[in-house]
Design an enzyme around this catalytic site. Sequence first.
Site, PDB file in Angstrom:
ATOM      1  N   HIS A   1       0.833  -1.217   0.000  1.00  0.00           N
ATOM      2  CA  HIS A   1       0.000   0.000   0.000  1.00  0.00           C
ATOM      3  C   HIS A   1       0.859   1.256   0.000  1.00  0.00           C
ATOM      4  CE1 HIS A   1       0.172   1.238   4.344  1.00  0.00           C
ATOM      5  NE2 HIS A   1       0.304  -0.037   4.599  1.00  0.00           N
TER       6      HIS A   1
ATOM      7  N   ASP B   1       6.146   2.766   5.941  1.00  0.00           N
ATOM      8  CA  ASP B   1       4.890   1.996   6.039  1.00  0.00           C
ATOM      9  C   ASP B   1       3.873   2.659   5.116  1.00  0.00           C
ATOM     10  OD1 ASP B   1       2.585   0.666   6.632  1.00  0.00           O
ATOM     11  OD2 ASP B   1       2.524   1.219   8.738  1.00  0.00           O
TER      12      ASP B   1
ATOM     13  N   GLU C   1      -5.119   1.722   2.891  1.00  0.00           N
ATOM     14  CA  GLU C   1      -4.907   0.567   3.765  1.00  0.00           C
ATOM     15  C   GLU C   1      -4.982   0.962   5.229  1.00  0.00           C
ATOM     16  OE1 GLU C   1      -2.678  -2.442   6.151  1.00  0.00           O
ATOM     17  OE2 GLU C   1      -2.357  -0.290   5.956  1.00  0.00           O
ATOM     18  N   GLU C   2      -4.391   2.110   5.539  1.00  0.00           N
ATOM     19  CA  GLU C   2      -4.278   2.537   6.939  1.00  0.00           C
ATOM     20  C   GLU C   2      -5.640   2.828   7.578  1.00  0.00           C
ATOM     21  OE1 GLU C   2      -1.701   2.362   8.688  1.00  0.00           O
ATOM     22  OE2 GLU C   2       0.011   2.431   7.336  1.00  0.00           O
TER      23      GLU C   2
ATOM     24  N   HIS D   1       5.030   4.194  12.039  1.00  0.00           N
ATOM     25  CA  HIS D   1       4.076   5.309  12.164  1.00  0.00           C
ATOM     26  C   HIS D   1       4.697   6.542  12.828  1.00  0.00           C
ATOM     27  CE1 HIS D   1      -0.003   3.116  11.403  1.00  0.00           C
ATOM     28  NE2 HIS D   1       0.944   2.770  10.546  1.00  0.00           N
TER      29      HIS D   1
HETATM   30 ZN   LIG Z   1       1.151  -0.709   6.445  1.00  0.00          ZN
END
Ligand SMILES: [Zn+2]
Length: 356
Positions: free
Chosen positions: A66, A178, A212-213, A322
């Site tokens: 993602h 991420d 996605e998050e 994150h």
């Molecule tokens: Zn992720």
Amino acid sequence: MHDTSFEFLKNLVTAPSPSGYEQPAQRVFREYVGQFADIVTDVLGNVISFIPGTGEDRLKVMLVGHCDEIGFQVKYIDDNGFIWFGAVGGVDPHITIGQRVTIHAVGGPVTGVIGRKPIHLLEAKDRDSLIKLDNQYIDIGVSNRKEAEELVRMGDPITFAGELERLQGDRVTSRGFDDKAGCFVVAEVMRLIAEADPKPPVDLFGVSSVQEEVGLRGGKTSSYSVDPDVGFCVEVFFSSDQPDVDKKLNGEISLGKGPVIPRGLNINPFLFDLLTATAGKESIPVQLIGLPRASGTDANVMQVSRSGVATALINLPLRYMHSPVEVLALSDLEQAARLIAAALYGLTDREALIPR
Ligand SMILES: [Zn+2]
């Protein structure tokens, strides 16, 4: 890592892509992967690239990473021009204070800072307490609401500021690894397969998914449209070689020791065996973990798409997930791409995917 690959990774993580505002990063993905694969973008903003394979009765394989990152969004501007914001995805309020941020406004990026009352003015009890995101604000250096509104509009997306930087060895830091690191690996597999001769016996779809998050949303729709037999999700995973992550809970994962291959209910047993056997054959180091639940990744929705998909996860070790200072080792990304590309050649038997 090749200079062109590194440049692509740098551009991908630098391009802003909070969930729902991914197209700056998707433009980078399209430009890179479009050089060696066919590309379509769907109505949610997922980018789906394609390279056909050789042979009869080919399996359809979907790779997904993602491209959306966590961030913030403008919700309110007060009379003094301070900007109040909401979180996009899982933002830790402990690490936002004192950060520079970039508001991605129509007229161009606007720099701001998340401020706080100086320590001298804090009462003793406040020094230990958490300030909720709802009580944090952004200062862009204006004097009033009107000046702020000339630059910033309701709903503008915001990211932490800062670009990818090299640390020691092959370790790098950035926001947004991420999962733009996973998205990068998907792109690199597409490049390796475009250059490969012979091609693997599969029709290969490389997806840079969105949202996605905020609930695996792009992974869900792209799995439906691609309708694959096999899905590989490339996602970051918590490295436990930092002082405050518990190996007993998380497993023993280190940066630079290769991609992580989980076992568990989200993972098709044949694909797990294929990945570990391929790693052995190709001398690619891998790290194993147990995953006793559905993963919080696109592999989860991919597995239960339509009548079911044989899925596997390839995780990339990451510290400080994150945060604006996520850290990873570039070699883990390269090894993950090599591993997936090599494993595609073992996908010849549709029946082998059925657990018996
Ligand atoms: Zn992720």
